[in-house]
Design a protein around this motif. Sequence first.
Motif, PDB file in Angstrom:
ATOM      1  N   LEU A 180       0.893  -1.050   0.061  1.00  0.00           N
ATOM      2  CA  LEU A 180      -0.076   0.066   0.104  1.00  0.00           C
ATOM      3  C   LEU A 180       0.870   1.207   0.001  1.00  0.00           C
ATOM      4  O   LEU A 180       0.515   2.112  -0.846  1.00  0.00           O
ATOM      5  N   ALA A 181       1.901   1.445   0.919  1.00  0.00           N
ATOM      6  CA  ALA A 181       2.886   2.396   0.925  1.00  0.00           C
ATOM      7  C   ALA A 181       3.459   2.753  -0.506  1.00  0.00           C
ATOM      8  O   ALA A 181       3.547   3.694  -0.872  1.00  0.00           O
ATOM      9  N   ASP A 182       3.856   1.468  -1.012  1.00  0.00           N
ATOM     10  CA  ASP A 182       4.356   1.459  -2.489  1.00  0.00           C
ATOM     11  C   ASP A 182       3.540   2.152  -3.715  1.00  0.00           C
ATOM     12  O   ASP A 182       3.795   2.931  -4.395  1.00  0.00           O
ATOM     13  N   ALA A 183       2.432   1.658  -3.611  1.00  0.00           N
ATOM     14  CA  ALA A 183       1.177   1.998  -4.564  1.00  0.00           C
ATOM     15  C   ALA A 183       1.012   3.576  -4.223  1.00  0.00           C
ATOM     16  O   ALA A 183       0.870   4.539  -4.978  1.00  0.00           O
ATOM     17  N   ALA A 184       1.025   4.069  -2.855  1.00  0.00           N
ATOM     18  CA  ALA A 184       0.798   5.377  -2.648  1.00  0.00           C
ATOM     19  C   ALA A 184       2.056   6.242  -3.177  1.00  0.00           C
ATOM     20  O   ALA A 184       1.699   7.491  -3.689  1.00  0.00           O
ATOM     21  N   GLN A 185       2.897   5.711  -3.005  1.00  0.00           N
ATOM     22  CA  GLN A 185       4.196   6.581  -3.394  1.00  0.00           C
ATOM     23  C   GLN A 185       3.999   6.593  -4.863  1.00  0.00           C
ATOM     24  O   GLN A 185       4.456   7.623  -5.626  1.00  0.00           O
ATOM     25  N   GLN A 186       3.994   5.497  -5.648  1.00  0.00           N
ATOM     26  CA  GLN A 186       3.609   5.477  -6.993  1.00  0.00           C
ATOM     27  C   GLN A 186       2.683   6.606  -7.607  1.00  0.00           C
ATOM     28  O   GLN A 186       2.813   7.147  -8.599  1.00  0.00           O
ATOM     29  N   ILE A 187       1.478   6.612  -6.900  1.00  0.00           N
ATOM     30  CA  ILE A 187       0.467   7.644  -7.064  1.00  0.00           C
ATOM     31  C   ILE A 187       0.868   8.980  -6.913  1.00  0.00           C
ATOM     32  O   ILE A 187       0.954   9.952  -7.797  1.00  0.00           O
TER      33      ILE A 187
END
Length: 142
Positions: free
Chosen positions: A116-123
């Motif tokens: 989730l943290a990785d996805a938030a960073q990508q966003i």
Amino acid sequence: MTTRRGRRPAGSGVPLTFEVIAESLRERIRSGGLKPGDALPTQAALMREFGASSLTVQRAMVLLKQEGWAVSRPGKGAFVAHHDHAAADADDLDGSEATTPVGGTTARVEAMERALADAAQQIADLRGRVEALESGGGEPGH
């Protein structure tokens, strides 16, 4: 009517390619062929081995990370996750219990939080790129 690639009829029981890849890697870990801390095969190697697309291999890796079987090290790749309990504990289990990584729920929750943290960073990164493009600044080198 044609079905989209990667889709299966409800209840068909036929695993998708990413599930086959994930199960193959789980079995390598359970059998000791891959041990905690070992590097998992590269995306390119898995694409060749299974005749799969990069997206399919990525889905398999996301699944393994969510389940606590693998961890990513930025710039280094994916590795077999370390577990707090002895791997021998899993030898005494039958059926679906034997497929659950040692460390179970906690490892899965931590893996999901990291994903989730990785996805938030990508966003956030994508949002910044879009804002730069919309403001006419473009991207360096493009």
